[in-house]
Design a protein around this motif. Structure first.
Motif, PDB file in Angstrom:
ATOM      1  N   ILE A   1      22.867 -48.421  42.971  1.00 43.95           N
ATOM      2  CA  ILE A   1      21.962 -48.691  44.087  1.00 43.95           C
ATOM      3  C   ILE A   1      22.765 -48.915  45.357  1.00 43.95           C
ATOM      4  O   ILE A   1      22.449 -48.378  46.419  1.00 43.95           O
ATOM      5  CB  ILE A   1      21.073 -49.914  43.769  1.00 43.95           C
TER       6      ILE A   1
ATOM      7  N   PHE B   1      14.929 -48.271  47.039  1.00 40.06           N
ATOM      8  CA  PHE B   1      15.884 -48.822  46.082  1.00 40.06           C
ATOM      9  C   PHE B   1      16.006 -50.347  46.125  1.00 40.06           C
ATOM     10  O   PHE B   1      16.177 -50.978  45.081  1.00 40.06           O
ATOM     11  CB  PHE B   1      17.267 -48.184  46.278  1.00 40.06           C
TER      12      PHE B   1
ATOM     13  N   LEU C   1      10.368 -48.256  43.150  1.00 35.07           N
ATOM     14  CA  LEU C   1      11.481 -47.334  43.335  1.00 35.07           C
ATOM     15  C   LEU C   1      11.197 -45.999  42.679  1.00 35.07           C
ATOM     16  O   LEU C   1      11.365 -44.940  43.283  1.00 35.07           O
ATOM     17  CB  LEU C   1      12.785 -47.855  42.725  1.00 35.07           C
TER      18      LEU C   1
ATOM     19  N   GLU D   1      11.691 -42.177  43.813  1.00 34.00           N
ATOM     20  CA  GLU D   1      12.880 -41.566  43.224  1.00 34.00           C
ATOM     21  C   GLU D   1      12.599 -40.151  42.728  1.00 34.00           C
ATOM     22  O   GLU D   1      13.440 -39.270  42.840  1.00 34.00           O
ATOM     23  CB  GLU D   1      13.381 -42.442  42.063  1.00 34.00           C
TER      24      GLU D   1
END
Ligand code: HEA
Ligand code: HEA
Ligand code: CUA
Ligand SMILES: [Cu+2]
Lengths: 105, 640, 196, 226
Positions: free
Chosen positions: B237, B282, B333, B337
């Motif tokens: 991350i 993130f 996230l 993503e």
């Protein structure tokens, strides 16, 4: 701020800034005392949250606007931060919404 | 400010490159360590990302092969040589492919041998394969690590880290990334994160085994591998956060003169939006990782409710936590993503389609707006992964609606890319084949997302192989194909040679056919109700017996798919040294990355490029050449 | 070619690279702490009982700490203003004070933690303490990060003032933005943990 | 289409609605894919370089595609309003009256489902985590008068046909998927939460057994239907 560096008029500018910093500083301390004082009233949770968050938001805005010069920032930074604000709100409230509308019995 | 240089035509750039008499030449005489290992040059860092990510992809694929063996032959002893021998062989071939002298190939040959060793370790030992038969616990490790490695260590580092790093500064006419040292830190943070994940296979209890989603409470009570997973994720991350700051600043600040936002190549737009997704999506997972770490090591109960009884023992924790909280933070996230996985791929496909149709992308503006809108919406659809966690009507209405809304920009993007073919003069080069195949494959993956995004069908389809089929269509024949396309496309810019076309076509057709046989049957199994994450492939399911033969089909197809990757690997290393020589602009492309010498010098451009037009001015009526580079001054070329 | 706009702003965006970079980083920090606050609110609203801050925590100490952090924000911004006024010595005094105040904050925090441990209050005790320790701990890490950056700027990093004063001023401004953000987070942490 | 998709036998009253919706969505997907696919294939052949050596800089000039996109959006709205919202509301809001339904507690654990029937009094006996043992996985307090007639089973969910069932679903340790594919029921069992699910079986055990080649156990997160 730092864009236009040397000029004499800039010096005066900075001096003005410094005065603002002092005013903000005093305001922040005062608001801190107020919010602490209110907490000693042991209000019930809803008014307590309201008062505390309003004061905290004012304080945070002062820091952001004057110490961080957000009040006179460039457009691009405003755009990025407003996206952030929207997603922050989604992150804050959608899970709560789920919690209040679920099938738990 | 830099001194303004005189305008030059691209041809003069090329000429100048041959002599290499520029004042910054000395900067290239750095020592080995500074030049190749702790480099701050975006091109080297891009390559570091690329090679590392490809190796991780291969490793993630190997884990999958072991899993597919188990799914096809549950309960039978594993024929481990079957996996190890080819890998070792690849290692040896790659080692020798460029002759005996220290080189990239040698290093990678050794790494392949190492990987073969690792696979040997993983397919033996009583904690994993007592009597050669896989334990269910180990299957779970493989699944979790396959997902994690493919997504966080393979595809994202390849799409963003490698292509983003190598191509973006070149395409915007920048000398490097805005913060080169930070860029180096990003790579090494990624590297450490990856290493942590690998090492986790060796700790007691093995690697993480709670799925790539790491749902609590399972993940909280899991073995040490999960702690390693969390620590690894924190490094990954960090890497992504630093990287995304770097990309955004680079794109916004370092664009060449005249390169306005609406003249940016589509790939750069895709990377810009991707970076925003990484930047803002993130951190919540980072927070969640910290909370899970606290639950695991400090005994807190963020994700643990009261009254848990694990294996008959009441858990001694304070309780009061919420397992659903983890899911919200994770999917906050993980939904963005998945667009991080697809956007760079779309960008690559856009570049290649424009180049090989010899015409501008159709609807450039609508493409750009769609990508921005897609990025924005991707932050508010996440709970479509959570329909079955007990959602009432209002909240499910919200997430179903946003999910349907987000499919529209995808449709617009795909449509625009297809319509771009109209009126084209299509060259079926190898990169173009992969890019073209991407379109219907992403189409299948995207379309099968729709029933999942509607809550009632999701009741039947959730947690089945239908979901597995859906997302593999988008990530494997989708994103992975786009990444292959990108490798074939930019390879000549990186090494000055093109990859072999015949081998490339074999790789393409073999992979294209095989991969559909891997993933299409998943829809059939899913509709029949076969659940995912079953180590026996659904043997115990009475209602699904009729579709279980497909397990074997898929596994065989996966091995065939693997075999065709060997063609790619061989082609890759062979072409490094022996590929056909390519000049600076072999595809006759318009964007700035092709208007500089190959390989681009330190600082990328011999002279500060100036941009005069949009990114895809192909086949401009009245022009002699069928492409007009972005930096070609208006007057020249019009001489006709 | 050199990387442009490391010091001077780009004309169409009005920003130098570092300025945009730090704001983006802070945006990601907003999401990091946002997630923690969101978790806190979710856990608290879902809990049958939750102690009021003053029942468990030491408000006077935290008030002192708030004052310390606010003061350090002022000294930070003053150190930048001093550089703008070309007064390097004043910069050093203000920057030094900022660092000292940050240490002061951590010392107070350490006392608070120590006292909690003596009472047998650990992160595992209850979700209240889990939230308290995790959030203040993560904030504390940010304070330590600020100390490291600021010490660098006061110490070895300050040599840049002689060679590239403008760039150095920019760096101090950027470090300042970070530091104010750390202060800003505390401004929300303080009432939500101690006063509610 | 239903058979083409290979959906398994449906043994519940609401399953038909779900299957129906799956079928309709897949029709839309097929039509879109065939439409685009055919157009795509045509373009590949028609505009290959050997056939069309010079590209047209502008390409398509019409805005037909916007109408197609609009139509897809409209169809999605139709799916949402016409099917998804009402169907979901039926699943999660319109529960049968508790009096008329059979109520069962189901509690997941690694690796079993514990089923708890309230018995003839229709009231569940008290349970407590402290009482959990391997013989008493639910922690049922047998001294509670309401618990006297309670029945507990493991991995066996026995239900009559034609009567609505309400399952109160929970878990002792981790999240499990409570999955009854033939009844079109799937719901996460989440520790710390009790989630209600309802359905009404329409087919007898015998019939289901016939259609199955094997009876199945539920260790992997499944419960036998009926
Ligand atoms: C790159 C990755 C990627 C992409 C792009 C998508 C795109 C989409 N995904 Fe997917 N999804 C995943 C990766 C991805 N997904 C992963 C990894 C999971 C599983 C995670 C896990 O549980 O482990 C998942 C799971 C998942 C779920 C949860 C399912 C479940 O667990 O029950 C849902 C539900 O709504 C969903 C929906 C969608 C939707 C509506 C889109 C839309 O954006 C798609 C929009 C696209 C289209 C509608 C295509 C348009 C088609 C055409 C225009 C035709 C073209 C035809 C030709 C060219 C011939 N996805
Ligand atoms: C980007 C993501 C990604 C990619 C690309 C893949 C690729 C593949 N995946 Fe996987 N998969 C996941 C992400 C991905 N997967 C996730 C998230 C899960 C869920 C995990 C969970 O349940 O938690 C999953 C789960 C999953 C399952 C279900 C397991 C289960 O539920 O029990 C299966 C089953 O067959 C599977 C198969 C495959 C196959 C056959 C491929 C093939 O397509 C692979 C093809 C790979 C290649 C073609 C790479 C080749 C590499 C090279 C050629 C490199 C060359 C090197 C050099 C030149 C140096 N995957
Ligand atoms: Cu229980 Cu899976
Ligand atoms: Cu999603």
């Amino acid at each position: 701020m730092s864009d236009s560096s040397q000029s004499a008029e800039h010096d005066i500018d900075i001096k003005k800034h410094v005065r603002i910093y002092i005013i903000v500083f005093v305001t922040l301390l005062a608001l801190t005392l107020i919010t602490v004082a209110v907490s000693y009233l042991h209000l019930s949770i809803v008014p307590a949250v309201t008062v505390a968050l309003v004061i905290a938001t004012v304080k945070a805005s002062l820091v952001a606007c004057y110490f961080m010069h957000l009040i006179s920032e460039k457009k691009l930074i405003y755009i990025s931060l407003s996206f952030t604000a929207v997603f922050f709100i989604a992150l804050m409230f959608l899970p709560l919404w789920h919690m209040s509308d679920n099938l738990t019995h | 400010m830099r001194p303004r240089k005189e305008r030059e035509t691209p041809l003069e750039h090329v000429a100048a490159a041959e002599h290499h008499t520029h004042d910054h030449g000395h900067e290239e005489h750095l020592g080995f360590w500074r030049k190749y290992i702790f480099s701050v040059d975006h091109k080297v860092i891009g390559l570091q990302y690329g090679v590392t990510a490809l190796l991780f992809l291969f490793f993630g694929f190997s884990l999958m092969m072991i899993m597919r063996w188990q799914l096809a032959h549950p309960g039978e002893p594993i024929a481990a040589v079957f996996f190890i021998a080819p890998m070792a062989l690849i290692g040896v071939v790659v080692f020798f492919i460029s002759g005996i002298k220290p080189s990239l190939s040698m290093l990678i040959g050794l790494l392949f041998l190492g990987m073969a060793g690792l696979v040997y370790y993983l397919t033996s030992g009583d904690e994993r394969f007592p009597g050669g038969i896989m334990l269910p616990e180990f299957y779970n490790q493989l699944g979790a690590m396959h997902g994690t490695i493919m997504i966080f260590l393979g595809v994202v580092p390849l799409g963003v880290g490698a292509f983003g790093n190598f191509v973006v500064p070149l395409q915007i006419g920048a000398p490097d990334m805005a913060f080169p040292k930070l860029n180096m830190v990003s790579y090494w943070s990624y590297f450490v994160g990856g290493l942590t994940m690998l090492v986790s296979f060796f700790v007691p209890g093995g690697a993480a085994n709670s799925g790539w989603t790491s749902y609590a409470p399972l993940s909280v009570i899991a073995t040490t591998g999960q702690t390693m997973w969390i620590i690894g994720m924190v490094f990954l991350i960090t890497s992504s956060l630093l990287g995304s700051v770097n990309f955004i600043v680079t794109i916004v600040q370092l664009r060449a003169k005249g390169l306005t936002f609406m003249r940016l190549p589509f790939f750069v737009w895709a990377q810009l939006v991707t970076s925003f997704l990484l930047l803002l999506a993130f951190p919540p997972l980072e927070a969640a990782a910290v909370l899970q770490l606290m639950d695991r090591v400090a005994g807190t109960s963020f994700f643990l409710p009261s009254g848990l009884v694990v294996s008959g023992q009441a858990l001694q924790n304070a309780g009061g936590g919420s397992p659903i909280l983890w899911q919200h933070l994770f999917w906050f996230l993980a939904h963005p993503e998945v667009y991080v996985l697809i956007l760079p791929a779309l960008g690559i496909v856009g570049e290649i389609i424009a180049n090989n149709t010899r015409k501008p992308l159709w609807g450039y503006k609508s493409l750009v707006y769609s990508v921005i809108f897609l990025g924005f919406m991707s932050f508010i659809v996440w709970a479509h992964h959570m329909f079955l966690t007990g959602m009432g009507t209002t909240i499910s209405t919200f997430f179903q609606t946003t999910t349907m809304i987000i499919s529209i920009p995808s449709v617009i993007i795909l449509t625009a890319l297809i319509i771009s073919l109209y009126g084209a003069s299509i060259r079926f080069t190898v990169p173009m084949l992969f890019a073209l195949a991407f379109l219907p494959m992403f189409g299948i993956g995207g379309l099968t997302g729709l029933p999942l995004g509607l809550a009632p069908p999701d009741i039947h389809l959730h947690d089945t192989y239908y979901v597995i089929g859906h997302f593999h269509y988008v990530v494997a024949p989708g994103t992975l194909f786009a990444l292959f396309a990108g490798i074939y496309f930019w390879f000549p810019k990186i090494v000055g040679r093109t990859m072999n076309t015949r081998l490339g076509k074999i790789h393409f057709w073999g992979s294209f056919v095989a991969i559909n046989f891997v993933f299409m049957p998943m829809f059939i199994q899913g509709l029949a109700g076969v659940s995912r994450r079953l180590y026996d492939g659904g043997q115990q399911y009475a209602h699904a017996q009729g579709v279980l033969y497909l397990n074997n089909v898929m596994s065989i197809a996966a091995w065939v798919l693997g075999a065709f990757q060997v063609v790619f690997i061989v082609n890759f290393f062979w072409s490094l040294k022996r590929g056909e020589k390519a000049d600076t602009n072999p595809w006759h492309a318009t964007t700035l990355d092709w208007q500089t010498p190959t390989p681009p010098p330190h600082g990328n451009f011999l002279h500060e490029p100036v941009v005069y037009r949009g990114p895809y001015e192909y086949s401009v009526p009245g022009k002699k050449s069928d492409y007009t580079p972005q930096n070609e001054p208006e007057t020249s070329g019009q001489k006709a | 070619m050199q990387i442009p706009y490391t010091v001077t702003p780009r004309s169409d965006t009005g920003l130098f690279n570092g300025k945009l970079g730090i704001w983006l980083f802070l945006a990601s920090e907003v999401m990091l702490f946002g997630a923690l606050f969101s978790s806190y609110v979710l856990l608290r609203t879902g809990a049958p009982t939750w102690p009021r801050g003053w029942e468990e925590l030491n408000i006077p100490l935290a008030t002192l700490n708030t004052a310390i952090l606010i003061t350090s924000s002022v000294t930070m911004v003053m150190s930048w203003a001093s550089l703008m006024m070309k007064d390097f010595n004043k910069f050093r005094r203000y920057m030094g004070s900022t660092i000292l105040l940050a240490f002061g904050f951590l010392v107070v925090k350490a006392f608070e933690y120590g006292h909690k441990f003596e009472l047998g209050h650990f992160p595992s005790t209850s979700n209240f303490f889990a939230v308290y320790f995790t959030m203040t701990g993560l904030h504390g890490l940010h304070v330590i990060g600020g100390i490291v950056v600021n010490s660098y700027l006061l110490g070895p990093g300050s040599k840049m003032w002689n060679t590239e004063p403008e760039r150095f001023t920019n760096r101090v401004e950027i470090a300042g933005l970070y530091w104010h953000f750390v202060d800003l987070v505390w401004i929300f942490l303080f009432p939500s943990l101690y006063l509610l | 289409m239903h058979d083409l998709l290979g959906l398994p036998l449906d043994a519940s009253t609401h399953g038909g609605d779900i299957d129906n919706m799956i079928v309709i969505v897949h029709w839309m997907m097929f039509i879109l894919f065939i439409g685009w696919g055919a157009f795509f294939a045509y373009l590949l052949v028609r505009f290959r370089a050997s056939k069309n050596p010079n590209a047209d800089h502008d390409g398509v000039r019409s805005h037909m595609s916007s109408y197609v996109e609009g139509a897809i959006a409209l169809f999605e709205v139709f799916l949402l309003i016409g099917f998804a919202f009402p169907l979901w509301a039926k699943r999660v809001n319109q529960f049968p009256a508790e009096k008329e339904a059979i109520i069962v507690r189901v509690v997941g654990e690694q690796y079993a489902w514990n089923v708890h029937y309230p018995g003839t009094d229709g009231v569940f006996g008290r349970t407590d985590v402290k009482l959990v043992t391997s013989e008493n996985p639910l922690g049922l307090d047998r001294s509670d008068p309401f618990a006297k007639d309670d029945i507990t089973t493991i991995n066996q969910l026995n239900l009559p046909v034609g009567k609505p069932v309400i399952v109160r679903l929970s878990s002792k340790d981790v999240i499990h998927s409570f999955n009854l594919p033939l009844l079109r029921v799937k719901q996460d069992a989440i520790p710390g939460e009790v989630i209600r699910v309802w359905f009404q079986p329409t087919t007898t055990t015998a019939h289901i057994r016939e259609t199955l080649t094997r009876t199945y156990s539920i260790a992997g997160g499944k419960a036998p239907a009926a």
